[in-house]
Design a protein around this motif. Structure first.
Motif, PDB file in Angstrom:
ATOM      1  N   UNK A 182       1.085  -1.074   0.123  1.00  0.00           N
ATOM      2  CA  UNK A 182      -0.020  -0.242   0.080  1.00  0.00           C
ATOM      3  C   UNK A 182       1.200   1.014   0.436  1.00  0.00           C
ATOM      4  N   UNK A 183       0.703   2.019  -0.795  1.00  0.00           N
ATOM      5  CA  UNK A 183       1.370   3.417  -0.726  1.00  0.00           C
ATOM      6  C   UNK A 183       0.461   4.300  -1.546  1.00  0.00           C
ATOM      7  N   UNK A 184      -0.449   5.047  -0.459  1.00  0.00           N
ATOM      8  CA  UNK A 184      -1.613   6.149  -0.201  1.00  0.00           C
ATOM      9  C   UNK A 184      -1.162   6.821   0.238  1.00  0.00           C
ATOM     10  N   UNK A 185      -2.054   8.223  -0.005  1.00  0.00           N
ATOM     11  CA  UNK A 185      -2.267   9.319   0.589  1.00  0.00           C
ATOM     12  C   UNK A 185      -4.018   9.279   1.510  1.00  0.00           C
ATOM     13  N   UNK A 186      -3.575   9.214   2.901  1.00  0.00           N
ATOM     14  CA  UNK A 186      -4.140   8.676   3.652  1.00  0.00           C
ATOM     15  C   UNK A 186      -4.845   9.543   4.854  1.00  0.00           C
ATOM     16  N   UNK A 187      -6.479   9.835   5.443  1.00  0.00           N
ATOM     17  CA  UNK A 187      -6.307  10.510   6.770  1.00  0.00           C
ATOM     18  C   UNK A 187      -6.424   9.946   8.093  1.00  0.00           C
ATOM     19  N   UNK A 188      -6.158   9.360   8.082  1.00  0.00           N
ATOM     20  CA  UNK A 188      -6.180   8.493   9.144  1.00  0.00           C
ATOM     21  C   UNK A 188      -5.693   7.219   9.549  1.00  0.00           C
ATOM     22  N   UNK A 189      -5.042   5.956   9.885  1.00  0.00           N
ATOM     23  CA  UNK A 189      -4.702   4.806  10.298  1.00  0.00           C
ATOM     24  C   UNK A 189      -4.670   4.136  11.677  1.00  0.00           C
ATOM     25  N   UNK A 190      -4.961   3.235  12.070  1.00  0.00           N
ATOM     26  CA  UNK A 190      -5.024   2.360  12.977  1.00  0.00           C
ATOM     27  C   UNK A 190      -4.074   1.576  13.661  1.00  0.00           C
ATOM     28  N   UNK A 191      -3.513   1.141  13.996  1.00  0.00           N
ATOM     29  CA  UNK A 191      -1.895   0.262  14.085  1.00  0.00           C
ATOM     30  C   UNK A 191      -2.616  -0.268  15.062  1.00  0.00           C
ATOM     31  N   UNK A 192      -1.989  -1.569  14.435  1.00  0.00           N
ATOM     32  CA  UNK A 192      -2.367  -2.834  15.641  1.00  0.00           C
ATOM     33  C   UNK A 192      -0.403  -2.829  16.589  1.00  0.00           C
ATOM     34  N   UNK A 193      -0.126  -2.158  17.063  1.00  0.00           N
ATOM     35  CA  UNK A 193       1.006  -2.386  18.243  1.00  0.00           C
ATOM     36  C   UNK A 193       0.916  -3.754  18.743  1.00  0.00           C
ATOM     37  N   UNK A 194       2.545  -4.276  19.527  1.00  0.00           N
ATOM     38  CA  UNK A 194       2.506  -5.557  20.211  1.00  0.00           C
ATOM     39  C   UNK A 194       1.709  -4.333  21.897  1.00  0.00           C
ATOM     40  N   UNK A 195       1.506  -4.347  22.223  1.00  0.00           N
ATOM     41  CA  UNK A 195       0.938  -3.551  23.521  1.00  0.00           C
ATOM     42  C   UNK A 195      -0.537  -2.821  23.263  1.00  0.00           C
ATOM     43  N   UNK A 196      -1.328  -2.997  22.064  1.00  0.00           N
ATOM     44  CA  UNK A 196      -2.393  -2.074  21.923  1.00  0.00           C
ATOM     45  C   UNK A 196      -2.246  -1.154  20.716  1.00  0.00           C
ATOM     46  N   UNK A 197      -3.585  -0.809  20.278  1.00  0.00           N
ATOM     47  CA  UNK A 197      -3.392  -0.277  18.767  1.00  0.00           C
ATOM     48  C   UNK A 197      -3.788   1.374  18.825  1.00  0.00           C
ATOM     49  N   UNK A 198      -2.941   1.966  18.328  1.00  0.00           N
ATOM     50  CA  UNK A 198      -3.099   3.210  18.261  1.00  0.00           C
ATOM     51  C   UNK A 198      -3.342   3.838  17.638  1.00  0.00           C
ATOM     52  N   UNK A 199      -4.253   4.623  17.569  1.00  0.00           N
ATOM     53  CA  UNK A 199      -4.383   5.378  16.351  1.00  0.00           C
ATOM     54  C   UNK A 199      -3.830   7.119  15.403  1.00  0.00           C
ATOM     55  N   UNK A 200      -3.442   7.008  14.393  1.00  0.00           N
ATOM     56  CA  UNK A 200      -2.499   8.106  13.752  1.00  0.00           C
ATOM     57  C   UNK A 200      -3.148   9.099  12.964  1.00  0.00           C
ATOM     58  N   UNK A 201      -2.720  10.401  13.059  1.00  0.00           N
ATOM     59  CA  UNK A 201      -3.706  11.373  11.970  1.00  0.00           C
ATOM     60  C   UNK A 201      -2.418  11.823  11.361  1.00  0.00           C
ATOM     61  N   UNK A 202      -2.800  13.253  10.650  1.00  0.00           N
ATOM     62  CA  UNK A 202      -1.855  14.154  10.414  1.00  0.00           C
ATOM     63  C   UNK A 202      -0.581  14.958  11.431  1.00  0.00           C
ATOM     64  N   UNK A 203      -0.290  15.243  11.600  1.00  0.00           N
ATOM     65  CA  UNK A 203       0.453  16.130  12.394  1.00  0.00           C
ATOM     66  C   UNK A 203       0.800  15.211  14.245  1.00  0.00           C
TER      67      UNK A 203
END
Length: 144
Positions: A26-47
């Motif tokens: 995957x290689x695209x511009x996006x607004x938001x991503x939720x990541x499955x880290x080893x110790x829980x979920x984390x959401x990431x947005x611009x900034x």
């Protein structure tokens, strides 16, 4: 690894890249991503504040610039987050829609029948069972 140069004509979007040792998934511009880290979920947005994290087994959920939702199951790897870019280097990445919940359940049941002796074997078995459960959730689109 993270190119913090904003994507052209994209106010407040992230450049999101998912790669495995074999290919770019995957290689695209996006607004938001939720990541499955080893110790829980984390959401990431611009900034978002920069960080490097270890991935667990779970689903990466991406909201594209057109609000389309993309879902990928990843197992292990690392993520590097910058203010305007996210790079995911996963051991394995599969579109969630390509997962088979029945097969994932069978794999989980087979793992639960395996006897493990010793701390390392027990930990490895538990990680495999947890990954199978995450795969089932991703395959069934169950985010509860």
């Amino acid at each position: 690894m993270v190119d913090s140069t904003p994507v052209e004509n994209s106010a407040h979007t992230l450049r999101l890249v998912i790669v495995t040792p074999e290919l770019t998934i995957f290689d695209e511009p996006s607004r938001f991503v939720t990541l499955p880290l080893f110790d829980g979920q984390r959401g990431v947005a611009y900034g978002h504040a920069p960080f490097i994290g270890r991935l667990g087994a779970g689903e990466v959920r991406i909201i594209g610039v057109d609000k389309t939702i993309h879902r990928y199951f990843v197992e292990g790897g690392f993520v590097e987050v910058g203010p305007s870019a996210v790079s995911i280097v996963a051991h394995r990445a599969i579109r969630s829609q390509n997962l088979n919940a029945v097969v994932a359940r069978e794999q989980k049941e087979a793992l639960l029948k395996v006897s493990a002796h010793g701390d390392e074997a027990i930990d490895a078995r538990q990680r495999a069972v947890d990954a199978a459960r995450a795969k089932i959730r991703a395959a069934t689109n169950d985010h509860a």
